[in-house]
Motif scaffolding. Sequence first.
Motif, short mmCIF file in Angstrom:
data_model
loop_
_atom_site.label_atom_id
_atom_site.label_comp_id
_atom_site.label_asym_id
_atom_site.label_seq_id
_atom_site.Cartn_x
_atom_site.Cartn_y
_atom_site.Cartn_z
N PRO A 1 70.47 39.25 31.26
CA PRO A 1 70.80 38.68 29.95
C PRO A 1 70.17 39.48 28.81
O PRO A 1 68.95 39.66 28.78
CB PRO A 1 70.22 37.25 30.00
N VAL A 2 71.00 39.99 27.92
CA VAL A 2 70.50 40.75 26.77
C VAL A 2 71.24 40.31 25.51
O VAL A 2 72.36 39.83 25.58
CB VAL A 2 70.69 42.28 26.93
N ARG A 3 70.60 40.52 24.39
CA ARG A 3 71.21 40.21 23.09
C ARG A 3 72.03 41.43 22.66
O ARG A 3 71.49 42.52 22.52
CB ARG A 3 70.11 39.95 22.06
N ILE A 4 73.33 41.24 22.47
CA ILE A 4 74.16 42.35 21.98
C ILE A 4 74.81 41.94 20.67
O ILE A 4 75.25 40.82 20.54
CB ILE A 4 75.22 42.77 23.02
N MET B 1 59.43 32.70 24.78
CA MET B 1 59.27 33.79 23.84
C MET B 1 60.42 34.77 24.01
O MET B 1 60.63 35.29 25.10
CB MET B 1 57.94 34.50 24.10
N GLY B 2 61.16 34.97 22.95
CA GLY B 2 62.24 35.94 23.01
C GLY B 2 63.52 35.42 22.37
O GLY B 2 63.52 34.41 21.68
N TRP B 3 64.60 36.18 22.61
CA TRP B 3 65.89 35.87 21.98
C TRP B 3 66.68 34.93 22.86
O TRP B 3 66.77 35.13 24.06
CB TRP B 3 66.67 37.17 21.79
N ASN B 4 67.24 33.88 22.25
CA ASN B 4 68.03 32.94 23.02
C ASN B 4 69.23 32.47 22.21
O ASN B 4 69.21 32.54 20.98
CB ASN B 4 67.16 31.75 23.46
N GLN B 5 70.26 31.99 22.94
CA GLN B 5 71.51 31.61 22.28
C GLN B 5 71.50 30.16 21.83
O GLN B 5 70.90 29.30 22.49
CB GLN B 5 72.69 31.85 23.23
N SER C 1 77.51 32.11 20.72
CA SER C 1 77.05 33.24 21.53
C SER C 1 75.91 34.02 20.85
O SER C 1 75.32 34.90 21.44
CB SER C 1 78.22 34.19 21.77
N GLU C 2 75.61 33.67 19.59
CA GLU C 2 74.65 34.51 18.85
C GLU C 2 73.20 34.13 19.15
O GLU C 2 72.89 32.99 19.45
CB GLU C 2 74.97 34.43 17.36
N PHE C 3 72.34 35.13 19.01
CA PHE C 3 70.94 34.98 19.43
C PHE C 3 69.99 34.82 18.24
O PHE C 3 70.18 35.47 17.20
CB PHE C 3 70.49 36.24 20.19
N THR C 4 68.98 34.00 18.43
CA THR C 4 67.88 33.94 17.46
C THR C 4 66.56 34.08 18.22
O THR C 4 66.52 33.94 19.44
CB THR C 4 67.87 32.61 16.67
N VAL D 1 71.69 37.61 12.31
CA VAL D 1 71.99 36.17 12.44
C VAL D 1 71.02 35.38 11.55
O VAL D 1 71.42 34.46 10.83
CB VAL D 1 71.87 35.72 13.91
N GLY D 2 69.76 35.76 11.60
CA GLY D 2 68.74 35.11 10.76
C GLY D 2 69.04 35.29 9.27
O GLY D 2 68.86 34.35 8.48
#
Lengths: 242, 196
Positions: free
Chosen positions: A239-242, B117-121, B136-139, B185-186
Amino acid sequence: MDVKDGRTVKGVNFVDLRDAGDAVELAAYYAEQGADELVFLDITATHEKRKTLVELVQKVARELNIPFTVGGGISTPEDVGVLLNAGADKVSINSAAVRNPQLISDLAKRFGSQCVVLAVDAKCVDGNWEVFLNGGRLSTGIDLFEWILKAEQLGAGEILFTSMNHDGTKNGFANETLAKLSEMVNIPVIASGGAGNMEHFADTFIEGKADAALAASVFHFKEIEVPELKKYLKTKNIPVRI
Amino acid sequence: MKKQNIVIIDYDAGNIQSVKYAFERLGITPIVSKDKEVIRNADKVIFPGVGEASWAMNSLKENDLIDLIPDLKQPVLGICLGMQLMCESTEEGNTKALGIFPVSVKRFSNEQKVPHMGWNQLDDLKGGLLNGIKPSEFTYFVHSYYVPLIEETIASCDYIVPFSAALQKDNFYACQFHPEKSGDVGVKILKNFINL
């Protein structure tokens, strides 16, 4: 990014530094490319003047909209306060924590564990992983695994593990040791040292059970581009942020 | 971007620079203040926070801000610990908090690594602050405690358990993630807040 006098440098096995460019410019470039976090290590800070660091941190932080960790020569809560005020989100501590482990708990209490990254440089000597200081110049006789467990108990929020045996070799990360560390602690472990190609990143997430992977020269010299790497990792179901 | 007077509440609980720089990149120079009149007269208020909850509540108390925040009428955005302090109470240091959102903040179980800790949807997005943000976007998240899903949840996230990634009640907005550190996104989310 390893920083010296406001420029990014990356050593091969920590000697023979090569200049890889302007720190502020590179930071903005990586954020745009999709890097998930930027780590700034003032590698010469423990034994050279570090006045310029705070100004540089401020310049970078103004440009950056991703998490920003700063390390190098931090030995007191006051040092940390100054860097956080300049716009760092986390600090990484190394030598000072080995010399005074209570620094970890002091920082965790004052600023929260989430901003305390424990960086550790270790070398495998005769089958035993030993902690080294000052960018690999000083042996401590301390066992890596004992030290990491202690650091977690004291309140470290993340472990940034650099294998001196792998750093600069481009032969891959120290996955066996990473997996052992990652399973041993309940905080994120960042793999560092040894990235040479995209497979190495996939390997460290799968075999090394790393929570994040850090690299410098392969990105600085554009041997690997961040967007391409992330696309590749996604095809490997990581899982990675793209 | 609308010209307006944005005040970041300064109560010595870290990470104010990052938030300040994020607004500066949008062409707004926020005021950083602990002065009650300055905060009350702001067009919008940011309630940031990084650190330990009981320590932060103490700091709010010392700065005499505990009664002021729940009483604010303009849009208020709590970030990370700021969001948790807007709840009823938190398990962190068994702390009574500001009581804006009727929920108790809980600690993650150790089934997986803590902090998250980290990027999540994000998921279950409900407009307003999160207008234009896709599931689908990450913060970017950094937290060991979480707000369970409640009626006021306007976005959820899943780590160990589903939890509230963002909340809204009347003029009070809050996000568990760090919009100031969540890339483009932020930026969109901060612009949405400015345009409320």
